[in-house]
Motif scaffolding. Sequence first.
Motif, short mmCIF file in Angstrom:
data_model
loop_
_atom_site.label_atom_id
_atom_site.label_comp_id
_atom_site.label_asym_id
_atom_site.label_seq_id
_atom_site.Cartn_x
_atom_site.Cartn_y
_atom_site.Cartn_z
N UNK A 187 -17.20 64.45 6.21
CA UNK A 187 -16.82 63.56 7.31
C UNK A 187 -15.39 63.84 7.74
N UNK A 188 -15.13 63.62 9.02
CA UNK A 188 -13.80 63.85 9.55
C UNK A 188 -12.83 62.76 9.13
N UNK A 189 -13.35 61.54 8.92
CA UNK A 189 -12.49 60.38 8.63
C UNK A 189 -12.98 59.66 7.38
N UNK A 190 -12.12 58.80 6.84
CA UNK A 190 -12.48 58.03 5.64
C UNK A 190 -13.12 56.69 5.97
N UNK A 191 -12.58 56.00 6.96
CA UNK A 191 -13.03 54.63 7.24
C UNK A 191 -13.90 54.57 8.49
N UNK A 192 -14.50 53.40 8.70
CA UNK A 192 -15.37 53.22 9.85
C UNK A 192 -16.83 53.55 9.52
N UNK A 193 -17.70 53.30 10.49
CA UNK A 193 -19.14 53.49 10.28
C UNK A 193 -19.51 54.95 10.04
N UNK A 194 -18.67 55.87 10.50
CA UNK A 194 -18.96 57.29 10.37
C UNK A 194 -18.03 57.95 9.35
N UNK A 195 -17.35 57.14 8.55
CA UNK A 195 -16.40 57.65 7.58
C UNK A 195 -16.99 57.81 6.19
N UNK A 196 -16.23 58.45 5.33
CA UNK A 196 -16.68 58.76 3.97
C UNK A 196 -17.10 57.51 3.20
N UNK A 197 -16.31 56.46 3.29
CA UNK A 197 -16.58 55.27 2.48
C UNK A 197 -17.94 54.64 2.84
N UNK A 198 -18.20 54.49 4.14
CA UNK A 198 -19.47 53.89 4.57
C UNK A 198 -20.65 54.83 4.30
N UNK A 199 -20.45 56.12 4.53
CA UNK A 199 -21.53 57.08 4.30
C UNK A 199 -21.95 57.10 2.84
N UNK A 200 -20.98 57.02 1.93
CA UNK A 200 -21.33 57.01 0.51
C UNK A 200 -22.15 55.77 0.14
N UNK A 201 -21.85 54.64 0.74
CA UNK A 201 -22.65 53.43 0.49
C UNK A 201 -24.07 53.61 1.04
N UNK A 202 -24.17 54.15 2.24
CA UNK A 202 -25.49 54.37 2.84
C UNK A 202 -26.33 55.32 2.00
N UNK A 203 -25.73 56.45 1.62
CA UNK A 203 -26.49 57.47 0.89
C UNK A 203 -26.92 56.95 -0.47
N UNK A 206 -20.56 62.06 0.16
CA UNK A 206 -19.82 62.52 1.34
C UNK A 206 -18.36 62.63 0.94
N UNK A 207 -17.69 63.64 1.46
CA UNK A 207 -16.25 63.81 1.23
C UNK A 207 -15.60 64.17 2.55
N UNK A 208 -14.29 64.02 2.61
CA UNK A 208 -13.60 64.40 3.83
C UNK A 208 -13.57 65.93 3.95
N UNK A 209 -13.46 66.41 5.17
CA UNK A 209 -13.36 67.85 5.39
C UNK A 209 -12.12 68.39 4.69
N UNK A 210 -11.04 67.62 4.70
CA UNK A 210 -9.83 68.05 4.00
C UNK A 210 -10.12 68.35 2.54
N UNK A 211 -10.88 67.46 1.89
CA UNK A 211 -11.15 67.61 0.46
C UNK A 211 -12.12 68.76 0.17
N UNK A 212 -12.82 69.23 1.20
CA UNK A 212 -13.82 70.29 0.99
C UNK A 212 -13.22 71.68 0.97
N UNK A 213 -11.94 71.81 1.32
CA UNK A 213 -11.33 73.13 1.35
C UNK A 213 -11.41 73.79 -0.02
#
Length: 641
Positions: free
Chosen positions: A483-499, A574-581
């Motif tokens: 994910x590009x961002x951490x927070x919000x509906x499209x962010x890492x935190x919410x995606x991890x809860x969904x998954x 899900x992780x941020x793109x930054x962390x995927x480097x």
Amino acid sequence: MTHLHILRTWHQHGWLRAVDLSLAEYLLDKLGADAEAIAFLAALTSHQLGHGHPCLDLASLASEADALLQLPPENASFESRHQCLTATQALAQLPSDWSQVLPTSIAVNQPNSPLVLSDEKRLYLRRYYHYEQAIKQDLNQRCATQPELEVSQLRKTLDALFGNAEQLSWQRLACAMAVRSGFTIITGGPGTGKTYTVVRLLATLQHHRSGSKPLRIRLAAPTGKAAARMTSSIEGELGNLPEQFQVTLQQTMPNRQAVTLHRLLGSQSHSREFKHNRRNPLLADVVIVDEASMVDIEMMAALTGALAPHTQLILLGDKDQLASVEAGAVLGQLCEQAEQGHYAPELADWLADSHALPQLPEQYCDSNGAARWPYLQHTVMLHESRRFNAEQGIGKLAHEVNTQQTEWLVDWLSDAKRIAAENPDFANIHTLELTHASQKPLRVLVQEGYQPLLEVLQRGPEGAVEQWGEQLLAQLERFQLLAAVRSGDWGVEHLNKLITQWLFGEQVSADKWFVGRPVMVTQNDYSVDLRNGDIGLAVRIGPAEPIRVLFRGANGELRWLLPSRLAHIETAFAMTIHKSQGSEFNHTVVVMPDHDSPILTKELLYTGITRASEHCTLVFKQRELVLRATERRIRRSGGLT
């Protein structure tokens, strides 16, 4: 309205960090109310540091303050925009001669003063000015250093490693340039042959070593995962060398284990200092650092300061990837315009005279190269990718984003399925256009992507625990949401809860321990020998066994740790793109947010796309945001070049 009041209002609305405001308040307390302009500019310098810039560019501040400082932030609320001045408006309230006040202040350019103003009109916090100057001084010395190598037979060695030099070979060029300098950069995108080149570079250096002593070679990377990949890649490529070089390297380089930079330099608890420094340099003849784009200015200064004068430093990395999370864009600055070469005539002549390479094409030569582009005389950019074709699939998508071309992207974003149906070369890049992240298409994609991992988990070890562990870690690298961002509906935190709910049901919480939970280490933890970015998986070896977290150790071994020993972790479906480097996944799903943001850049998108080796899916709500990200690029201030 005083400028201290402006800063406090910005802080109240989240535009400014507490540390930025505190610096201004400290300077006003020490210097008095007359120093308000100095305190205000110091706060802005600190603010820029928080955005990755080691300095405040005063020329840009005068001409484009809002864009430079991102004040107001693009996500600022209507209320905050109404109550806060913009950067340009605040700057207009300073005395008209504000840029002339700096050189006369006791807070600037004095012994131990907190601020330093460079000749190029850049304002620094003192520590970061010293980092930059230390790096420049060290690299300039290494660029001028001639290694103690016998080069009379260089052509013969390079012919044995690469074949006859009938046409331009960037890999061969890199090996030749490393022989003549104490500093070398090899940059290029995924699959361009950086590991292929560095193994042959080591063989070249060792073969031409003066005397009988083998080279002391150290391999390092910014994160544990990047170090593990470096180890695996070099070990695999070593077997492809001609036998005579293969045997030599295996004998002279028995330890081919890459380590993190923190481990290389010797981290010390509760200290910014490292064990190895100018007073206690590393015992090494050659130090090679992979994924150098992730190295920030502070770490680069620590690294260069820990190397003996004779040590050769070789940096590997993709200059087009994201810069470090912390301040600085070291590799990006050093490699600026590397794709154009800018090689000086004397370098081209040396390469031809030593038979290392045929005459360089004129397009890569520059009569002013040595003066205008000194670091490029020690830099080679690898242009041809063996992994991706720039006209097919992932390679095409990455190339279009990296070169900021949008014409093809517009068509692909509109109808990727049609393009793939018409041309099978584009069958491995996909789009998901959704109105909500919780929609069924993403849930189905995630469930299918993680199903193979869940099957291996459910099967259990069946007696062969180590083999089972290897299978689990291999499956963990097959599918990943970025994910590009951490927070919000499209962010890492919410995606991890969904998954977590999609895979294990609503009764399972994403921030609790359960079998199948992937986790990422978020801080270096030397008590358990784990580093920021390391990935683990919660497993249960047997019915009566407690949950353990499976990691790959620094030496490639499997480690099974109790969750109670892990202090700094987060769920990583899900992780941020930054962390995927430094990582690579068979199928990468890149998730864009539903609103624009300054962090959405072509470097971010390019990095996410190029983490994929076989398939890439781009998930977005608005096509326009993908195009805006492609058109926006990171520009970090700095004075390395």
